[in-house]
Design a protein around this motif. Structure first.
Motif, PDB file in Angstrom:
ATOM      1  N   ALA A   1      22.656  32.923  -7.053  1.00 32.37           N
ATOM      2  CA  ALA A   1      23.239  31.585  -6.988  1.00 32.37           C
ATOM      3  C   ALA A   1      22.272  30.492  -7.427  1.00 32.37           C
ATOM      4  O   ALA A   1      22.686  29.395  -7.796  1.00 32.37           O
ATOM      5  CB  ALA A   1      23.732  31.300  -5.569  1.00 32.37           C
ATOM      6  N   ARG A   2      20.969  30.768  -7.389  1.00 33.95           N
ATOM      7  CA  ARG A   2      19.986  29.760  -7.760  1.00 33.95           C
ATOM      8  C   ARG A   2      19.575  29.858  -9.235  1.00 33.95           C
ATOM      9  O   ARG A   2      18.709  29.116  -9.688  1.00 33.95           O
ATOM     10  CB  ARG A   2      18.770  29.871  -6.844  1.00 33.95           C
ATOM     11  CG  ARG A   2      19.097  29.473  -5.411  1.00 33.95           C
ATOM     12  CD  ARG A   2      17.941  29.713  -4.448  1.00 33.95           C
ATOM     13  NE  ARG A   2      16.740  28.970  -4.777  1.00 33.95           N
ATOM     14  CZ  ARG A   2      16.515  27.697  -4.460  1.00 33.95           C
ATOM     15  NH1 ARG A   2      17.450  27.002  -3.802  1.00 33.95           N
ATOM     16  NH2 ARG A   2      15.383  27.097  -4.779  1.00 33.95           N
ATOM     17  N   GLY A   3      20.198  30.782  -9.965  1.00 34.90           N
ATOM     18  CA  GLY A   3      19.955  30.858 -11.397  1.00 34.90           C
ATOM     19  C   GLY A   3      18.994  31.926 -11.840  1.00 34.90           C
ATOM     20  O   GLY A   3      18.730  32.075 -13.035  1.00 34.90           O
ATOM     21  N   GLY A   4      18.448  32.698 -10.907  1.00 38.60           N
ATOM     22  CA  GLY A   4      17.502  33.747 -11.258  1.00 38.60           C
ATOM     23  C   GLY A   4      18.180  35.046 -11.632  1.00 38.60           C
ATOM     24  O   GLY A   4      19.400  35.206 -11.520  1.00 38.60           O
ATOM     25  N   THR A   5      17.375  35.982 -12.084  1.00 35.81           N
ATOM     26  CA  THR A   5      17.812  37.337 -12.394  1.00 35.81           C
ATOM     27  C   THR A   5      17.076  38.284 -11.457  1.00 35.81           C
ATOM     28  O   THR A   5      15.848  38.372 -11.499  1.00 35.81           O
ATOM     29  CB  THR A   5      17.518  37.695 -13.866  1.00 35.81           C
ATOM     30  OG1 THR A   5      18.293  36.844 -14.714  1.00 35.81           O
ATOM     31  CG2 THR A   5      17.861  39.130 -14.158  1.00 35.81           C
ATOM     32  N   VAL A   6      17.817  38.975 -10.600  1.00 38.76           N
ATOM     33  CA  VAL A   6      17.215  39.749  -9.517  1.00 38.76           C
ATOM     34  C   VAL A   6      16.871  41.156  -9.991  1.00 38.76           C
ATOM     35  O   VAL A   6      17.673  41.833 -10.643  1.00 38.76           O
ATOM     36  CB  VAL A   6      18.163  39.798  -8.303  1.00 38.76           C
ATOM     37  CG1 VAL A   6      17.581  40.673  -7.196  1.00 38.76           C
ATOM     38  CG2 VAL A   6      18.409  38.388  -7.777  1.00 38.76           C
TER      39      VAL A   6
END
Length: 611
Positions: free
Chosen positions: A225-230
């Motif tokens: 949701a914060r724009g990162g790639t997990v």
């Protein structure tokens, strides 16, 4: 900047020698063609290693697509007349060592030696970069159009990351024919040195001090949701990630600051490089514009009066020589973003004069400066407990003597002091059936164990909250230094650092087992910078026998991260709970790792529960 390490002709010569000796897979194939007629795609070949490595080539033609005047000086050239083989790149780097005298758009003819340069050296495990070294360059004409860029797009990058390496070649993929339609690393390798572009792309790795950032061309790939790639497993490497640098020197044009979740809009175009610190890197001749995504730093909830809040925070080599601004910023985060936890385990507290290597091991000045800053920020007057290490025995910066430290709010929790703990004296589990205790508190766990050689020893402490004993073990496991990167020529990459962390995890696991063997429902928290993922063998060893649970797994998968490395949001910092810890609330408080401006490179972790 990761490309600022000069490419050494000596290193290239070593690689050429290794190729000649057959030490790198695919190295000894004969070249039948006349070297005078060789084209760029012939030099690049269909594997990662050039069939011309170590050979002289003459009359190689192309259009200059990028010029680098700093760091590794040289230029990229590209043959505008491509062959029909998608595995062969049409671009190549020409290493001049001095500032190049060519310009973008020049048509050039190059003579030189084909070399395979390994960024970081042969022992790094990195792939090599095919280049022309010791060149003589003739400019044939100027002002030519640059070959049209290849667009790196969601549909062009395969979902599979890399082929399995050849067992006969030690797991290397160097000798395998590239399959750019099947594997992402093969796709990128098939474009090595080629003029490429990305369109508007989401930032997944914030701008770092070396003026580089990471974007993804696959906006849906393991997004949070914060724009990162997990990064959720060893087989989900996130193929859409690519590093961005600028060819323009910083003195001429500052590199934009971007946070995770921002967008690099417009077109970013330039040659595709391969370097030591990020693998495949778009070295931008034209750089897009950063559009603010509005990312904000998180604030955790305040604990209820009957809840104990325990946090862990790696404060990145904090010592009294750091500017007051760093202390103030960290203190503000403890008070505001972490809501003044009752117990705070700190990692990377350095001694009283930092990295000055003079035998100092005490850290009272560091801790007073920090706790005073917390009070000034409106927080509690924390007390601290720690054990000074032996000089230069715990790793980190020489002379810095980093260690773990407990801060605790004496108005909310008490510390059970039992004398006798020092750098070499182990704390053990004592007590009677039904009530465990520590022999010394604070104390170190098994400090003579070889698992802790040149590494931080775990710090164990016994606390009391509302009449209930809580055991906290603060850790800073061995780093991942020496591991091969995701873009290694070995697939899967070697991860030798895991061996030490595995032993460390087993030692902590055994200690926790000693506690719960005496007191089945004991409240035990294992906290700190574990330097490993929630799915790793390290975490499995910590939890063996069911004595600990990685609390980060209580979060939804997209929220499991405390660190961002090469565009992958991942877990390094953890809090693990014993079976006696019931009904907890866990929070990975994202205040650093996603931001260009950081007080530390780690995000703190907080757990709240009722003992």
């Amino acid at each position: 900047m990761s490309s600022s390490i000069p490419r050494s002709a000596a290193v290239s010569a070593v690689v050429a020698a290794a190729l000649a000796a057959g030490l790198l897979a695919g190295s000894s194939s004969a070249v039948a063609e006349d070297a005078a007629t060789v084209r760029v795609h012939d030099i690049q070949g269909t594997t990662r290693l050039s069939p011309y490595a170590g050979k002289q080539v003459t009359g190689v033609t192309g259009i200059v697509t990028g010029v680098r005047t700093y760091g590794s000086r040289g230029f990229w050239m590209q043959d505008p007349e491509a062959d029909a083989d998608p595995a062969t790149s049409e671009g190549i780097f020409v290493f001049t060592s001095s500032v190049p005298t060519v310009a973008v758009g020049d048509a050039v003819r190059v003579n030189g030696t084909v070399t395979e340069y390994v960024p970081g050296g042969l022992n790094s495990g990195n792939q090599s970069l095919t280049q022309i070294s010791r060149p003589s360059v003739t400019v044939v004409s100027k002002g030519n159009p640059v070959p049209a860029p290849v667009t790196i797009a969601p549909w062009s990058v395969p979902d599979a990351y890399a082929p399995a390496g050849d067992p006969a070649a030690g797991g290397s993929v160097n000798g395998l024919t590239l399959d750019p339609e099947t594997y992402a690393l093969d796709y990128y390798e098939s474009l090595e040195g080629t003029n490429v572009r990305v369109g508007s792309s989401r930032v997944v790795g914030a701008t770092d001090p070396h003026a580089e950032l990471w974007v993804t061309v696959k906006p849906w790939e393991n997004r949070n949701a914060r724009g990162g790639t997990v990064y959720g497993s060893y087989t989900a490497q996130n193929t859409g990630r690519i590093q961005i640098q600028s060819l323009t020197p910083l003195a001429q044009q500052p590199f934009p600051k971007a946070n995770v979740g921002d967008w690099l809009t417009g077109t970013t175009e330039g040659p595709l490089d391969f370097n030591q610190y990020g693998g495949y890197t778009l070295t931008a001749r034209t750089l897009g514009t950063v559009e603010d995504g509005g990312l904000e730093r998180e604030t955790t909830a305040k604990q209820h009066k009957n809840e104990l809040a325990v946090a862990t925070y790696n404060v990145e080599n904090l010592d009294p020589t750091d500017p007051q601004e760093k202390f103030d910023a960290l203190a503000k985060a403890v008070v505001k973003n972490l809501a003044s936890p009752d117990i705070l385990a700190l990692e990377e507290i350095q001694d009283d004069n930092g990295a000055k290597n003079d035998g100092t091991v005490t850290a009272g000045l560091t801790l007073k400066k920090f706790t005073d800053a917390i009070v000034a920020a409106g927080g509690p007057a924390y007390e601290w407990r720690s054990v000074d290490p032996q000089n230069n025995k715990d790793g980190g910066e020489p002379g810095g003597n980093i260690r773990q430290v407990f801060l605790f709010n004496p108005e909310r929790v008490s510390f059970t002091d039992r004398a006798g703990g020092d750098a070499t004296t182990p704390t053990t589990v004592t007590g009677t059936k039904g009530r465990a205790a520590l022999s010394v508190s604070p104390g170190r766990i098994d400090p003579a164990n070889a698992a802790w050689d040149n590494s931080r020893k775990p710090l164990a402490g016994e606390f009391v909250f509302r009449g209930r004993t809580v055991f906290v073990i603060a850790n800073h496991f061995g780093s991942k230094g020496g591991d091969e990167s995701l873009t290694s020529h070995r697939q899967p990459p070697n991860r030798p650092s895991e061996a030490k962390r595995l032993l460390q995890a087993q030692a902590v696991n055994a200690f926790v087992k000693d506690i719960v063997a005496l007191e089945k429902q004991a409240d035990v928290l294992v906290v700190g910078d574990i330097n490993d993922f929630e799915f790793s063998a390290t975490t499995e060893a910590l939890t063996e026998g069911g004595v600990l649970y990685p609390a980060v797994k209580s979060l939804p998968r997209p929220e499991r991260y405390s660190y961002v490395f090469q565009g992958n949001s991942q877990v390094l910092d953890q809090i693990l709970t014993s079976p006696g810890v019931h009904h907890f609330t866990y929070d990975s408080v994202h205040i650093n790792a996603e931001f260009a401006e950081q007080d530390s490179d780690h995000d703190p972790q907080v757990l709240r529960f009722r003992p």
